[in-house]
Write an enzyme that holds these catalytic residues in place. Structure first.
Site, short mmCIF file in Angstrom:
data_model
loop_
_atom_site.label_atom_id
_atom_site.label_comp_id
_atom_site.label_asym_id
_atom_site.label_seq_id
_atom_site.Cartn_x
_atom_site.Cartn_y
_atom_site.Cartn_z
N MET A 32 0.64 -1.21 0.05
CA MET A 32 0.19 -0.13 -0.08
C MET A 32 0.91 1.09 0.02
SD MET A 32 -3.57 -0.97 1.99
CE MET A 32 -2.66 -0.71 3.73
N HIS A 39 9.21 -3.70 3.18
CA HIS A 39 9.08 -3.93 1.75
C HIS A 39 10.10 -3.89 0.74
CE1 HIS A 39 5.91 -1.06 3.27
NE2 HIS A 39 5.12 -2.14 2.90
N GLN A 63 -10.18 -2.20 2.89
CA GLN A 63 -9.52 -3.33 4.13
C GLN A 63 -9.52 -2.25 5.36
OE1 GLN A 63 -5.83 -3.94 1.99
NE2 GLN A 63 -4.91 -3.73 3.85
O1 PAF Z 1 0.39 -5.77 3.66
C1 PAF Z 1 -0.34 -4.98 3.00
O2 PAF Z 1 0.22 -3.86 2.78
C2 PAF Z 1 -1.71 -4.76 2.42
O3 PAF Z 1 -2.57 -5.52 3.34
C3 PAF Z 1 -1.84 -5.74 1.01
C4 PAF Z 1 -1.31 -7.05 1.07
C5 PAF Z 1 -0.79 -5.24 0.20
C6 PAF Z 1 -3.16 -5.72 0.34
O4 PAF Z 1 -3.78 -4.32 0.41
#
Ligand code: PAF
Length: 283
Positions: A32, A39, A63
């Site tokens: 995100m 990341h 979400q």
């Molecule tokens: O972990 C995240 O950043 C989010 O939950 C994901 C897996 C990109 C889904 O939007």
């Protein structure tokens, strides 16, 4: 080299069609944005495992159960692209919202079992939103493998379960949590901690690891968790949302240690909700 930023599914498909034609193995790293070293460790693992790497950046409204949390979520596309530059990924997919949720979008992917309890209990609808967007990103990218951090352990299990249940031909690869020197798990939310809160934050990991060690040595689970909860609150956390021992893989509650387990926590500090987890092993 800066990777192309794609905002339309048709453009992504044109690229992946070409790559597939060449027999390339494609990896996806769903994010995100607000990228940090955690990341980037996923990107590095993806680079090592595939010929082509797509990083997706999409702040998925479905979400977020709290509109304020969605509004405050950091959006840092330019610096994200700069952080990815040294990795020479092949594409950054930043879909326009209608490329993910076209008008009239009516489908929800909902995973029972592993999504119950823990974050699932405290963030209603959260894992439906995650499962739905991840399914879409897997189908849109048609990647062969996908990389997720263990920091979001329940999310990882939800994703593994949906891939298995829906026969999505993708390998889900779990990567270890990346931590600051003082133990704080990297999270995009850390950016929102004040200096004072940041100084208190590592107490969560310290309490988690000492509770995991105590349970591993055979100490009583309930008493150990109660002590750890008090330690976290005494360190300045406002609330411990949950602190639970669960079986690794199934996330079934564990009252006494009899196999590989995971200790998982969510706690808030200055209104910032932090989560973390560690493995628990006997001996
Ligand atoms: O972990 C995240 O950043 C989010 O939950 C994901 C897996 C990109 C889904 O939007």
């Amino acid at each position: 080299m800066t990777a192309p930023i794609l905002r339309k599914l048709a453009d992504l498909r044109a690229l992946t069609r070409e790559w597939r034609g060449n027999g390339d193995r494609i990896a996806v790293v769903p994010t995100m944005g607000a990228l940090h070293e955690g990341h980037l460790s996923l990107v590095q693992a993806a680079k090592a495992a595939a010929d082509r790497v797509i990083v997706t950046i999409f702040v998925n409204p479905r979400q977020f159960n709290n509109p304020e949390d969605l509004a405050n979520y950091p959006r840092t596309e330019e610096s994200d692209a700069a952080k990815l530059a040294p990795f020479a990924v092949d594409a950054i997919y930043v879909p326009d919202p209608d490329q993910v949720y076209p008008e009239g979008f009516s489908t929800t992917v909902s995973v029972a079992g592993v999504s119950a309890g823990l974050c699932g209990a405290h963030r209603p609808g959260h894992f439906d939103g995650v499962a739905t967007v991840v399914t879409k990103l897997f189908l849109q990218t048609q990647a062969d493998c996908a990389f997720f951090g263990e920091k979001d352990y329940q999310q990882l299990l939800v994703v593994k379960r949906l891939v298995r249940d829906l026969d999505i031909p993708i390998e889900v690869v779990a990567c270890p949590t990346v931590r600051e020197g003082d133990g704080l798990a990297l999270s995009s939310r850390n950016l929102r901690l004040s200096a004072a809160a940041r100084a208190k934050a590592p107490a969560l990991y310290t309490a988690l690891t000492s509770a995991a060690d105590a349970i591993g040595r055979g100490e009583d689970v309930a008493a150990t968790l109660e002590t750890a909860r008090k330690v976290i609150l005494a360190a300045g956390y406002a609330e411990v949302e949950y602190l639970e021992l669960r079986a690794e893989g199934s996330l079934a509650p564990v009252a006494s240690l009899s196999g590989p387990a995971r200790l998982l926590v969510a706690a808030s500090l200055d209104d910032i909700r932090l989560i973390d987890n560690v493995p628990v092993r006997a001996g």
